[in-house]
Design an enzyme around this catalytic site. Structure first.
Site, PDB file in Angstrom:
ATOM      1  N   GLY A 107      -3.286  28.582  24.000  1.00  0.00           N
ATOM      2  CA  GLY A 107      -4.276  28.013  24.913  1.00  0.00           C
ATOM      3  C   GLY A 107      -4.465  26.514  24.773  1.00  0.00           C
ATOM      4  O   GLY A 107      -4.765  25.826  25.757  1.00  0.00           O
ATOM      5  N   GLY A 129     -10.423  33.707  37.230  1.00  0.00           N
ATOM      6  CA  GLY A 129      -9.897  32.430  37.695  1.00  0.00           C
ATOM      7  C   GLY A 129      -8.624  32.007  36.976  1.00  0.00           C
ATOM      8  O   GLY A 129      -7.652  31.591  37.621  1.00  0.00           O
ATOM      9  N   ALA A 130      -8.604  32.115  35.656  1.00  0.00           N
ATOM     10  CA  ALA A 130      -7.419  31.675  34.914  1.00  0.00           C
ATOM     11  C   ALA A 130      -6.224  32.575  35.228  1.00  0.00           C
ATOM     12  O   ALA A 130      -5.103  32.095  35.450  1.00  0.00           O
ATOM     13  CB  ALA A 130      -7.707  31.692  33.410  1.00  0.00           C
ATOM     14  N   GLU A 171      -3.132  25.639  46.616  1.00  0.00           N
ATOM     15  CA  GLU A 171      -3.008  27.103  46.646  1.00  0.00           C
ATOM     16  C   GLU A 171      -3.612  27.758  45.412  1.00  0.00           C
ATOM     17  O   GLU A 171      -4.253  28.809  45.494  1.00  0.00           O
ATOM     18  CB  GLU A 171      -1.533  27.495  46.791  1.00  0.00           C
ATOM     19  CG  GLU A 171      -1.375  28.961  47.083  1.00  0.00           C
ATOM     20  CD  GLU A 171       0.043  29.363  47.403  1.00  0.00           C
ATOM     21  OE1 GLU A 171       0.938  29.130  46.551  1.00  0.00           O
ATOM     22  OE2 GLU A 171       0.263  29.947  48.475  1.00  0.00           O
ATOM     23  N   SER A 176     -16.321  19.034  24.397  1.00  0.00           N
ATOM     24  CA  SER A 176     -15.029  18.940  25.081  1.00  0.00           C
ATOM     25  C   SER A 176     -14.064  17.959  24.416  1.00  0.00           C
ATOM     26  O   SER A 176     -14.464  16.870  23.979  1.00  0.00           O
ATOM     27  CB  SER A 176     -15.252  18.512  26.530  1.00  0.00           C
ATOM     28  OG  SER A 176     -13.997  18.278  27.138  1.00  0.00           O
ATOM     29  N   ASP A 208      -4.752  24.645  35.966  1.00  0.00           N
ATOM     30  CA  ASP A 208      -4.659  25.538  34.798  1.00  0.00           C
ATOM     31  C   ASP A 208      -3.342  26.329  34.785  1.00  0.00           C
ATOM     32  O   ASP A 208      -2.706  26.477  33.742  1.00  0.00           O
ATOM     33  CB  ASP A 208      -5.836  26.525  34.781  1.00  0.00           C
ATOM     34  CG  ASP A 208      -7.152  25.853  34.423  1.00  0.00           C
ATOM     35  OD1 ASP A 208      -7.135  24.797  33.758  1.00  0.00           O
ATOM     36  OD2 ASP A 208      -8.208  26.393  34.811  1.00  0.00           O
ATOM     37  N   LYS A 226     -16.697  25.985  38.111  1.00  0.00           N
ATOM     38  CA  LYS A 226     -15.377  26.000  38.750  1.00  0.00           C
ATOM     39  C   LYS A 226     -15.406  26.717  40.101  1.00  0.00           C
ATOM     40  O   LYS A 226     -14.776  26.272  41.061  1.00  0.00           O
ATOM     41  CB  LYS A 226     -14.347  26.684  37.843  1.00  0.00           C
ATOM     42  CG  LYS A 226     -13.890  25.824  36.675  1.00  0.00           C
ATOM     43  CD  LYS A 226     -12.832  26.564  35.885  1.00  0.00           C
ATOM     44  CE  LYS A 226     -12.216  25.703  34.816  1.00  0.00           C
ATOM     45  NZ  LYS A 226     -11.072  26.343  34.160  1.00  0.00           N
TER      46      LYS A 226
HETATM   47  P1  NAP Z   1     -13.291  34.738  34.441  1.00  0.00           P
HETATM   48  O1  NAP Z   1     -12.994  34.187  35.796  1.00  0.00           O
HETATM   49  O2  NAP Z   1     -14.685  35.072  34.075  1.00  0.00           O
HETATM   50  O3  NAP Z   1     -12.372  36.044  34.257  1.00  0.00           O
HETATM   51  C1  NAP Z   1     -12.408  36.789  33.064  1.00  0.00           C
HETATM   52  C2  NAP Z   1     -11.456  37.971  33.163  1.00  0.00           C
HETATM   53  O4  NAP Z   1     -11.415  38.603  31.895  1.00  0.00           O
HETATM   54  C3  NAP Z   1     -11.895  39.033  34.169  1.00  0.00           C
HETATM   55  O5  NAP Z   1     -10.750  39.608  34.741  1.00  0.00           O
HETATM   56  C4  NAP Z   1     -12.637  40.039  33.304  1.00  0.00           C
HETATM   57  O6  NAP Z   1     -12.536  41.369  33.768  1.00  0.00           O
HETATM   58  C5  NAP Z   1     -11.862  39.967  32.004  1.00  0.00           C
HETATM   59  N1  NAP Z   1     -12.703  40.269  30.849  1.00  0.00           N
HETATM   60  C6  NAP Z   1     -13.864  39.675  30.505  1.00  0.00           C
HETATM   61  N2  NAP Z   1     -14.333  40.200  29.365  1.00  0.00           N
HETATM   62  C7  NAP Z   1     -13.457  41.173  29.001  1.00  0.00           C
HETATM   63  C8  NAP Z   1     -13.408  42.088  27.916  1.00  0.00           C
HETATM   64  N3  NAP Z   1     -14.363  42.106  26.980  1.00  0.00           N
HETATM   65  N4  NAP Z   1     -12.371  42.944  27.842  1.00  0.00           N
HETATM   66  C9  NAP Z   1     -11.392  42.933  28.779  1.00  0.00           C
HETATM   67  N5  NAP Z   1     -11.397  42.093  29.847  1.00  0.00           N
HETATM   68  C10 NAP Z   1     -12.421  41.217  29.943  1.00  0.00           C
HETATM   69  O7  NAP Z   1     -12.795  33.736  33.298  1.00  0.00           O
HETATM   70  P2  NAP Z   1     -11.574  32.693  33.405  1.00  0.00           P
HETATM   71  O8  NAP Z   1     -12.083  31.404  33.923  1.00  0.00           O
HETATM   72  O9  NAP Z   1     -10.437  33.372  34.073  1.00  0.00           O
HETATM   73  O10 NAP Z   1     -11.255  32.436  31.852  1.00  0.00           O
HETATM   74  C11 NAP Z   1     -10.612  33.403  31.037  1.00  0.00           C
HETATM   75  C12 NAP Z   1     -10.291  32.764  29.677  1.00  0.00           C
HETATM   76  O11 NAP Z   1      -9.325  31.734  29.867  1.00  0.00           O
HETATM   77  C13 NAP Z   1     -11.499  32.083  29.013  1.00  0.00           C
HETATM   78  O12 NAP Z   1     -11.460  32.337  27.641  1.00  0.00           O
HETATM   79  C14 NAP Z   1     -11.274  30.609  29.270  1.00  0.00           C
HETATM   80  O13 NAP Z   1     -11.845  29.785  28.268  1.00  0.00           O
HETATM   81  C15 NAP Z   1      -9.761  30.536  29.222  1.00  0.00           C
HETATM   82  N6  NAP Z   1      -9.221  29.370  29.934  1.00  0.00           N
HETATM   83  C16 NAP Z   1      -8.469  28.517  29.219  1.00  0.00           C
HETATM   84  C17 NAP Z   1      -7.916  27.402  29.845  1.00  0.00           C
HETATM   85  C18 NAP Z   1      -7.051  26.454  29.042  1.00  0.00           C
HETATM   86  O14 NAP Z   1      -6.812  25.321  29.473  1.00  0.00           O
HETATM   87  N7  NAP Z   1      -6.529  26.883  27.901  1.00  0.00           N
HETATM   88  C19 NAP Z   1      -8.147  27.172  31.206  1.00  0.00           C
HETATM   89  C20 NAP Z   1      -8.929  28.105  31.915  1.00  0.00           C
HETATM   90  C21 NAP Z   1      -9.470  29.205  31.264  1.00  0.00           C
HETATM   91  P3  NAP Z   1     -13.448  41.988  34.952  1.00  0.00           P
HETATM   92  O15 NAP Z   1     -12.772  41.593  36.231  1.00  0.00           O
HETATM   93  O16 NAP Z   1     -13.399  43.435  34.688  1.00  0.00           O
HETATM   94  O17 NAP Z   1     -14.804  41.361  34.804  1.00  0.00           O
END
Ligand code: NAP
Length: 277
Positions: A247, A133-134, A82, A19, A106, A70
């Site tokens: 990001g 979540g994001a 919210e 991290s 986020d 998370k």
């Molecule tokens: P999450 O809750 O697991 O959600 C992932 C989403 O992506 C779901 O909607 C999932 O679809 C979709 N998905 C997963 N694999 C896929 C694929 N191969 N093709 C198309 N869609 C796909 O994850 P999250 O926490 O939202 O995180 C998402 C990304 O954001 C991660 O890479 C994370 O590292 C990044 N992030 C970055 C920050 C930052 O500060 N830059 C903060 C938070 C998150 P389904 O609903 O169909 O499963």
């Protein structure tokens, strides 16, 4: 300098060794002479409730939460903002005595990254790829700055529909959902495209949208970050002259917002940025 009064902050997750958050937060504390220190705590999933109780007992000021905890933090806090409530994901906790307040910074982090990049959100039609979540946290925060229409495209349409319904209940009326089969129709209408899927984290990943639609007056936001380099989506968007919120900027600003919650004052974003650049 660590003193007898230094307040402890932490990142709770697994793994956490990679991290950038300790460098980012401690740089700001050092630059501004704030008596806080931020460390990483590697916590197993089944130990999360005990770790949270320990944080209260040890009088931490608060902590960040990362993968895979998370979502599991939701029932462990007393109050939710919210963004955390709708996304079902907490990334920041503030401890006030025995009360734990859960936040999701986020989405606000992505809004600040857009402001920095000159990406207009107010009144715009935005396409969000993903419904996790994001995506949810970004949707809530974009709603808060007056986005015009939100279009959500997701692999699993039901997940997108659940998010749409939560957003509508929260007062965001203009929310539409698309399957990935209808992605092109959704992209053509969008002024801002946000990747909130993990696509881009692995070398072999496909672009989250077809390359032909990157650019063309459309701004690109990418939640994915790759330490020390750019995602293929961000690289292509820059080559084509698009405005980009990457990001790593979202990461910086979610930290700025978290620090504001812990210290009650504006975070030293320059020191934080220098530490992770
Ligand atoms: P999450 O809750 O697991 O959600 C992932 C989403 O992506 C779901 O909607 C999932 O679809 C979709 N998905 C997963 N694999 C896929 C694929 N191969 N093709 C198309 N869609 C796909 O994850 P999250 O926490 O939202 O995180 C998402 C990304 O954001 C991660 O890479 C994370 O590292 C990044 N992030 C970055 C920050 C930052 O500060 N830059 C903060 C938070 C998150 P389904 O609903 O169909 O499963």
């Amino acid at each position: 300098m660590i003193s007898g009064r230094t307040r402890l902050l932490a990142l709770i997750g697994q793994p956490v060794g990679h991290s950038l958050s300790p460098a980012m937060h401690n740089a700001a504390f050092a630059a501004d002479g704030l008596d806080f220190v931020y460390v990483c705590l590697d916590v197993e999933s089944d130990a999360l409730p005990d770790a949270v109780k320990g944080a209260v007992a040890l009088k931490l000021r608060g902590f960040n939460v990362t993968m895979p905890h998370k979502r599991a933090m939701i029932p462990l806090v007393d109050e939710l903002d919210e963004g955390a409530r709708i996304s079902g994901a907490v990334n920041t906790v503030v401890i006030e005595g025995s009360i734990l307040r859960g936040y999701n910074t986020d989405g606000g982090g992505m809004v600040m990254a857009c402001e920095e990049a000159g990406i207009e959100l107010s009144g715009q039609r935005v396409l969000i790829l993903g419904a996790g979540g994001a995506a949810a946290a970004i949707a809530v925060a974009f709603g808060g700055v007056g986005v015009g229409e939100l279009h959500i495209a997701n692999r699993n349409l039901e997940h997108a529909m659940e998010l749409r319904d939560k957003l509508r209940r929260a007062g965001l009326r203009k929310v539409e959902v698309y399957t990935l089969d209808a992605l092109e129709e959704a992209i053509i209408k969008a002024k801002v495209v946000v990747n909130a899927t993990p696509l881009g984290m692995q070398e072999e990943d496909a672009l989250p949208i077809p390359a032909g639609y990157v650019g063309g007056g459309r701004a690109i936001c990418d939640a994915v970050y790759l330490p020390g380099t750019e995602t293929p989506l961000v690289r292509l968007a820059r080559e084509r002259g698009a405005r980009v919120a990457a990001g790593d900027r979202m990461l910086l600003y979610q930290g700025v917002l978290a620090q504001r919650l812990w210290t009650g004052r504006e975070a030293n974003a320059k020191a934080m940025n220098d530490a992770i650049s």
